[in-house]
Write a protein that holds these residues in place. Sequence first.
Motif, mmCIF file in Angstrom:
data_model
loop_
_atom_site.group_PDB
_atom_site.id
_atom_site.type_symbol
_atom_site.label_atom_id
_atom_site.label_comp_id
_atom_site.label_asym_id
_atom_site.label_seq_id
_atom_site.Cartn_x
_atom_site.Cartn_y
_atom_site.Cartn_z
ATOM 1 N N ASP A 59 50.370 36.978 45.334
ATOM 2 C CA ASP A 59 51.290 38.117 45.354
ATOM 3 C C ASP A 59 50.599 39.294 44.685
ATOM 4 O O ASP A 59 50.225 39.219 43.505
ATOM 5 C CB ASP A 59 52.577 37.748 44.601
ATOM 6 N N ALA A 60 50.418 40.388 45.431
ATOM 7 C CA ALA A 60 49.713 41.553 44.880
ATOM 8 C C ALA A 60 50.418 42.116 43.652
ATOM 9 O O ALA A 60 49.765 42.631 42.739
ATOM 10 C CB ALA A 60 49.587 42.632 45.953
ATOM 11 N N ALA A 61 51.756 41.998 43.605
ATOM 12 C CA ALA A 61 52.507 42.533 42.470
ATOM 13 C C ALA A 61 52.379 41.654 41.231
ATOM 14 O O ALA A 61 52.489 42.144 40.094
ATOM 15 C CB ALA A 61 53.980 42.698 42.849
ATOM 16 N N ASP A 62 52.160 40.358 41.449
ATOM 17 C CA ASP A 62 52.012 39.419 40.330
ATOM 18 C C ASP A 62 50.929 38.408 40.705
ATOM 19 O O ASP A 62 51.205 37.236 40.948
ATOM 20 C CB ASP A 62 53.348 38.719 40.062
ATOM 21 N N PRO A 63 49.669 38.856 40.734
ATOM 22 C CA PRO A 63 48.601 38.016 41.289
ATOM 23 C C PRO A 63 48.239 36.827 40.425
ATOM 24 O O PRO A 63 48.272 36.893 39.195
ATOM 25 C CB PRO A 63 47.417 38.984 41.399
ATOM 26 N N ARG A 64 47.889 35.753 41.103
ATOM 27 C CA ARG A 64 47.334 34.583 40.439
ATOM 28 C C ARG A 64 45.839 34.489 40.695
ATOM 29 O O ARG A 64 45.085 33.993 39.869
ATOM 30 C CB ARG A 64 48.031 33.318 40.965
ATOM 31 N N TRP A 65 45.417 34.972 41.874
ATOM 32 C CA TRP A 65 44.021 34.820 42.270
ATOM 33 C C TRP A 65 43.261 36.141 42.344
ATOM 34 O O TRP A 65 42.228 36.298 41.711
ATOM 35 C CB TRP A 65 43.927 34.097 43.624
ATOM 36 N N ILE A 66 43.725 37.062 43.169
ATOM 37 C CA ILE A 66 42.977 38.299 43.404
ATOM 38 C C ILE A 66 43.645 39.456 42.678
ATOM 39 O O ILE A 66 44.779 39.829 42.988
ATOM 40 C CB ILE A 66 42.863 38.602 44.913
ATOM 41 N N PHE A 67 42.918 40.016 41.728
ATOM 42 C CA PHE A 67 43.434 41.116 40.925
ATOM 43 C C PHE A 67 42.784 42.427 41.378
ATOM 44 O O PHE A 67 41.567 42.485 41.589
ATOM 45 C CB PHE A 67 43.134 40.888 39.442
ATOM 46 N N THR A 68 43.599 43.446 41.538
ATOM 47 C CA THR A 68 43.084 44.775 41.884
ATOM 48 C C THR A 68 42.728 45.532 40.616
ATOM 49 O O THR A 68 43.528 45.588 39.676
ATOM 50 C CB THR A 68 44.143 45.578 42.661
ATOM 51 N N GLU A 69 41.511 46.078 40.601
ATOM 52 C CA GLU A 69 41.100 46.957 39.512
ATOM 53 C C GLU A 69 41.200 48.372 40.060
ATOM 54 O O GLU A 69 40.340 48.811 40.825
ATOM 55 C CB GLU A 69 39.667 46.639 39.069
ATOM 56 N N PRO A 70 42.283 49.095 39.744
ATOM 57 C CA PRO A 70 42.555 50.393 40.387
ATOM 58 C C PRO A 70 41.367 51.343 40.352
ATOM 59 O O PRO A 70 40.724 51.541 39.323
ATOM 60 C CB PRO A 70 43.722 50.942 39.561
ATOM 61 N N GLY A 71 41.075 51.887 41.538
ATOM 62 C CA GLY A 71 40.000 52.857 41.658
ATOM 63 C C GLY A 71 38.611 52.260 41.624
ATOM 64 O O GLY A 71 37.621 52.996 41.708
ATOM 65 N N ALA A 72 38.500 50.939 41.501
ATOM 66 C CA ALA A 72 37.177 50.324 41.343
ATOM 67 C C ALA A 72 36.922 49.219 42.356
ATOM 68 O O ALA A 72 35.943 49.259 43.109
ATOM 69 C CB ALA A 72 37.012 49.787 39.927
ATOM 70 N N GLY A 73 37.770 48.184 42.386
ATOM 71 C CA GLY A 73 37.516 47.065 43.283
ATOM 72 C C GLY A 73 38.442 45.907 42.996
ATOM 73 O O GLY A 73 39.629 46.105 42.682
ATOM 74 N N TYR A 74 37.904 44.681 43.060
ATOM 75 C CA TYR A 74 38.731 43.490 42.930
ATOM 76 C C TYR A 74 38.046 42.456 42.043
ATOM 77 O O TYR A 74 36.833 42.454 41.882
ATOM 78 C CB TYR A 74 39.013 42.882 44.312
ATOM 79 N N ARG A 75 38.869 41.574 41.495
ATOM 80 C CA ARG A 75 38.366 40.514 40.630
ATOM 81 C C ARG A 75 39.090 39.230 40.961
ATOM 82 O O ARG A 75 40.330 39.196 41.014
ATOM 83 C CB ARG A 75 38.603 40.892 39.157
ATOM 84 N N LEU A 76 38.324 38.155 41.210
ATOM 85 C CA LEU A 76 38.920 36.844 41.469
ATOM 86 C C LEU A 76 39.089 36.116 40.136
ATOM 87 O O LEU A 76 38.178 36.146 39.292
ATOM 88 C CB LEU A 76 38.045 36.029 42.407
ATOM 89 N N ALA A 77 40.223 35.482 39.957
ATOM 90 C CA ALA A 77 40.495 34.756 38.715
ATOM 91 C C ALA A 77 39.432 33.698 38.471
ATOM 92 O O ALA A 77 39.009 33.001 39.389
ATOM 93 C CB ALA A 77 41.877 34.125 38.765
ATOM 94 N N ASP A 78 39.020 33.562 37.236
ATOM 95 C CA ASP A 78 38.048 32.552 36.828
ATOM 96 C C ASP A 78 38.807 31.390 36.195
ATOM 97 O O ASP A 78 39.190 31.438 35.037
ATOM 98 C CB ASP A 78 37.055 33.156 35.839
ATOM 99 N N ARG A 79 39.017 30.318 36.976
ATOM 100 C CA ARG A 79 39.887 29.234 36.506
ATOM 101 C C ARG A 79 39.068 27.980 36.242
ATOM 102 O O ARG A 79 38.166 27.660 36.926
ATOM 103 C CB ARG A 79 40.971 28.930 37.546
#
Length: 228
Positions: free
Chosen positions: A208-228
């Motif tokens: 869920d983009a609003a409450d992500p578990r896996w893919i996080f948006t870094e505004p204005g920069a890019g994306y980060r995948l959760a490190d689990r």
Amino acid sequence: MTAAARILIVEDEAPIRRFLRVALETEGHVVSEAATARDGIALAAREAPAAIILDLGLPDADGISVLKTVREWSQVPVLVLSVRSDEAGKIAALDAGAQDYVTKPFSTGELLARLRGLLRDRARDAAPAILTLGPLVIDAAEHRASLSGEDLKLTRKEFDLLWLLAGHAGRLVTRDMILKAIWGPAHAEDSQYLRVYIRQLRAKLGDDAADPRWIFTEPGAGYRLADR
């Protein structure tokens, strides 16, 4: 002898590509070819070759720019093959990330020996072909991914995007880096491509983009995948 591997040739001269293909296939390797910088970068991202043989005099861009772009996401061994024999040119290529440099005209035996050395070094330092992030398992060799034991039905581009993010899990991967790696430098400004595929990938991960578990948006920069 080194094991058979996929080798990418980025060279605009068709006779040289044919000559190299025959020599490499005789050694048991699988060969991919690109005649332009754009196609070379795209194939490097899509096929994850074991090594790249790179000409510097490409029609659409200098080979150094290809090398720098590939180095944004990959440490694949690169053997430069060029008519440029000046010391400054060799230093520029090596500083940009090339592992070796062979000058044209070249000896087939020497080139193959140097390539074998690069492949042996890569085998010792190889990254794992399977990445496991908690319940998420990504198998590069099989081009498969599963979440909690269930296979994810990913397209080629979705898998490539997930693998790239997973390889940098926990860290920001910039939009520019992703677009160049997955779609090539000509699409470096096409953020809409990326937004569409991130949305599709999130849906398949149940994210869920609003409450992500896996893919996080870094505004204005890019994306980060959760490190689990």
